[in-house]
Design an enzyme around this catalytic site. Structure first.
Site, short mmCIF file in Angstrom:
data_model
loop_
_atom_site.label_atom_id
_atom_site.label_comp_id
_atom_site.label_asym_id
_atom_site.label_seq_id
_atom_site.Cartn_x
_atom_site.Cartn_y
_atom_site.Cartn_z
N GLU A 61 0.81 -1.22 0.00
CA GLU A 61 0.00 0.00 0.00
C GLU A 61 0.84 1.27 0.00
O GLU A 61 0.46 2.27 -0.61
CB GLU A 61 -0.97 0.01 1.20
N HIS A 117 -12.17 -5.47 8.37
CA HIS A 117 -12.56 -5.19 6.98
C HIS A 117 -13.91 -4.48 6.92
O HIS A 117 -14.61 -4.55 5.93
CB HIS A 117 -12.64 -6.47 6.14
#
Lengths: 325, 339
Positions: free
Chosen positions: A61, A130
């Site tokens: 990321e 999540h």
């Protein structure tokens, strides 16, 4: 002409619209090209724009956002996907410390025209890592624009506006909304950042909501109408720039405010709205400024538990009734 | 990018001699600037912290001379040298250190964030590792635009143990980006020796093979050697050969930052490295190779005069207008977040 499309398909349509218009728009992220995204929201882009403009990345990321930032500083308009908004924590230095500050620190020597798209929020039983709604994290950082659309038309229009904006934009797609459908007109759609939409007029209370909380607020308003309470519903759409004018004008008319957010209780975006309204509408108020939030806990996974903790239509109705009494 | 200008050469100089005078001019100017910066800290004119490149000048110098004017430099909070090496005027850098309106960032950046985009100095980044992925982005943009530009990214030895270093190297190799990563290994992270906390002997070079890169180690105190590896790596990047990772061995003469006297380093180690000070050793080599001492003296005199002038300009400049604090957050020039 208009057609009914999903929130998911609106993402690909918005990206394609802008990539056709502007060759400097490039798109990168994990599983976004060949696989079309884990939510299938970017299907077809690789086929149309090719592997130079639609690129799969490693699971890195920081590398993804760094690439987007360096490219934005030097002539491209990158759109980077961070698969789940929870993963912003793995590249928070880029999000909070590099991307938003570099224009300011250099006194305007660089511009940062980039968009970070990310799937945000709960409702899909994905558990605590999540499912977070983290748009309030982004809102706390000076130098980031923050967008969270609630319907397919806004996805296209606001994504286009975000890509055309010369500043960095965090674009939160609420993942439970991906299968939801909405009417979308034909042709190019370009919206404006920082403009809230009043989607239902009312006179007794103003309900301010965002993303997946918008349809719930509308359902609550309809239920409230049945018991004689007229609720106005505002879809905030952007947290930065924040359309305080629309909220303030509404609250001055209705004299009551309820915010509905997916953020956990402490320092959710509703707190900022309540604070502004408290300062600037105090003498117009006829009831306590009230927030509906998730409790201050990580989001649990089991159906029953997640449903209990996400703001429901019932909780919104209940909160409004207390304020109006 | 040679910045050498000699008014009256005593004889025609070869291309190589001109290059080496350019390198000497770079190390001398950086040395003169850093010594002045240190003095100004001691006088209390520079607030906050600052990280000097005293002893490490040859790396910025070698790359500065090897880069094309439109190449990109990304450096760290220890970035005075790299910013100056691209041709950024000293007065603007000094003004930024002193927090003046005349600074390259108008006083909003400070010592750790020197930037001069018009000189290709794309920023000094104060979070360890942050700018390696960002340099990749500039290289990616150059690749897409087919501009032939190269991004050069400088960082310290401590950076080799942070995740962003590894993410960036893998990414650069997989995308075959025109980027050159330069690890300035001065043997100490901040106060701790890099060797005490690292699994391998050469913190950058020993990791190169994990990313399909050649291990390259260079004497970072030797301007000629640095220039040579810089030119080779930059040429490789410019012609589609992809990224390089270079480990330049060097030593800082002082501590990590203003607050640090550097007493954790053994006396004999410091003494040995002072023997290898890049400025006098390079001077001696140039003289031994037949360059005219007058030309070197001229460079030294000019560097001192430039630093004096830059200091005068910076000291005389006003502080930033208070309203400047509210400008240039957004591209519209302002900082508003609501209507």
């Amino acid at each position: 002409m208009a057609e009914l499309i999903t929130y998911r398909d609106a993402v690909a349509r918005g990206l394609a619209q802008e990539m056709r218009r502007d060759p400097s728009v490039h798109f990168l992220g994990e599983d976004v090209a060949a696989a079309g995204g884990v939510f299938k929201a970017t299907k077809g882009l690789l086929e149309e724009f090719g592997p130079q403009r639609v690129r799969d990345t490693p699971i890195s990321e920081e590398a993804i956002l760094g690439a987007a930032m360096g490219a934005a500083m030097t002539g491209l308009k990158p759109v980077a996907e961070i698969m789940f908004s929870d993963f912003l924590a793995t590249c928070w230095d880029l999000v909070a410390v590099e991307i938003p500050k570099t224009r300011y620190m250099t006194d305007g020597q660089v511009t940062m025209p980039l968009v970070i798209r990310t799937a945000n929020g709960g409702g899909l039983r994905f558990g605590a890592q999540h499912s977070q709604a983290v748009e309030n994290w982004a809102m706390a950082i000076p130098g980031l624009k923050v967008v969270a659309p609630s319907n397919p038309k806004d996805v296209i229009g606001l994504l286009a506006a975000a890509i055309r904006d010369p500043d960095p934009v965090l674009f939160f797609e609420q993942k439970s909304l991906y299968p939801s459908k909405g009417e979308v007109p034909d042709g190019e759609i370009v919206d404006e950042l920082g403009v809230a939409t009043t989607i239902r007029s009312g006179s007794d209370v103003t309900i301010v909501a965002l993303a997946s909380m918008v349809p719930r607020a509308v359902d609550a308003a309809e239920e409230l109408e049945g018991i004689g309470i007229s609720a106005e519903v505002i879809d905030l759409r952007c947290l930065v720039p924040l359309d305080t004018a629309t909220v303030i004008e509404s609250v001055k008319r209705t004299s009551r405010l309820v915010t509905v957010e997916e953020n956990p209780r402490l320092c959710g975006w509703g707190a900022e709205i309540v604070s502004i309204v408290g300062e600037e509408c105090f003498w117009h108020l006829d009831g306590p400024l009230t927030r509906v939030t998730t409790p201050h806990i990580p989001l649990p996974s089991a159906d029953a538990l997640e449903d209990e903790f996400l703001p429901s239509v019932d909780r919104i109705v209940e909160a409004v009734q207390k304020v109006v009494q | 990018m040679s910045t050498t200008q000699l008014e009256e050469p005593t004889r025609d100089l070869s291309e190589d001699e001109l290059l080496r005078l350019g390198l000497y001019r770079q190390v001398v100017r950086i040395r003169a600037f850093e010594e002045r910066a240190y003095r100004l800290f001691m006088e209390g004119l520079v607030k906050g912290t600052s990280h000097l490149s005293l002893g490490m000048e040859a790396i910025a110098a070698g790359f500065g001379e090897a880069m094309r004017a439109d190449d990109y430099t990304f450096c760290t909070y220890r970035g005075h040298a790299h910013t100056l090496a691209r041709g950024t005027p000293m007065a603007g850098v000094m003004g930024e250190l002193l927090g003046r309106a005349s600074g390259v960032c108008g006083g909003k950046g400070g010592s750790m964030h020197l930037t001069s985009v018009e000189h290709g100095a794309m920023g000094s980044y104060a979070i360890i590792g942050a700018h390696l992925p960002i340099a990749n982005g500039a290289a990616w943009s150059a690749q897409v635009r087919d501009s032939g530009q190269v991004a050069v990214c400088f960082f310290g030895d401590g950076t080799t143990n942070i995740g962003a270093f590894h993410e960036a190297l893998n990414f650069a190799k997989v995308w075959n980006l025109p980027v050159v990563f330069v690890c300035e290994n001065n043997l100490y992270m901040e106060y701790t020796a890099i060797g005490d906390v690292t699994a391998v002997e050469h913190p950058a070079a020993d990791r190169a093979s994990a990313y399909g890169l050649e291990p390259i180690i260079v004497d970072g105190n030797d301007p000629d050697a640095v220039y040579e590896v810089a030119a080779t790596a930059i040429e490789r990047a410019r012609t589609g050969g992809g990224p390089s990772l270079i480990e330049a061995k060097t030593y800082r003469h002082g501590g990590h930052s203003r607050a640090d006297p550097g007493q954790y380093r053994p006396d004999e180690e410091v003494a040995a490295w002072l023997e290898r000070d890049p400025v006098p050793t390079y001077r001696a080599r140039l003289l031994a190779d037949g360059l005219d001492e007058a030309a070197l003296t001229e460079i030294e005199t000019q560097a001192q005069a430039d630093v004096d002038a830059a200091t005068d300009v910076a000291r005389a400049a006003p502080p930033p207008d208070l309203q400047a604090a509210y400008t240039n957050l957004w591209a519209d020039g302002g900082s508003s977040w609501r209507n």
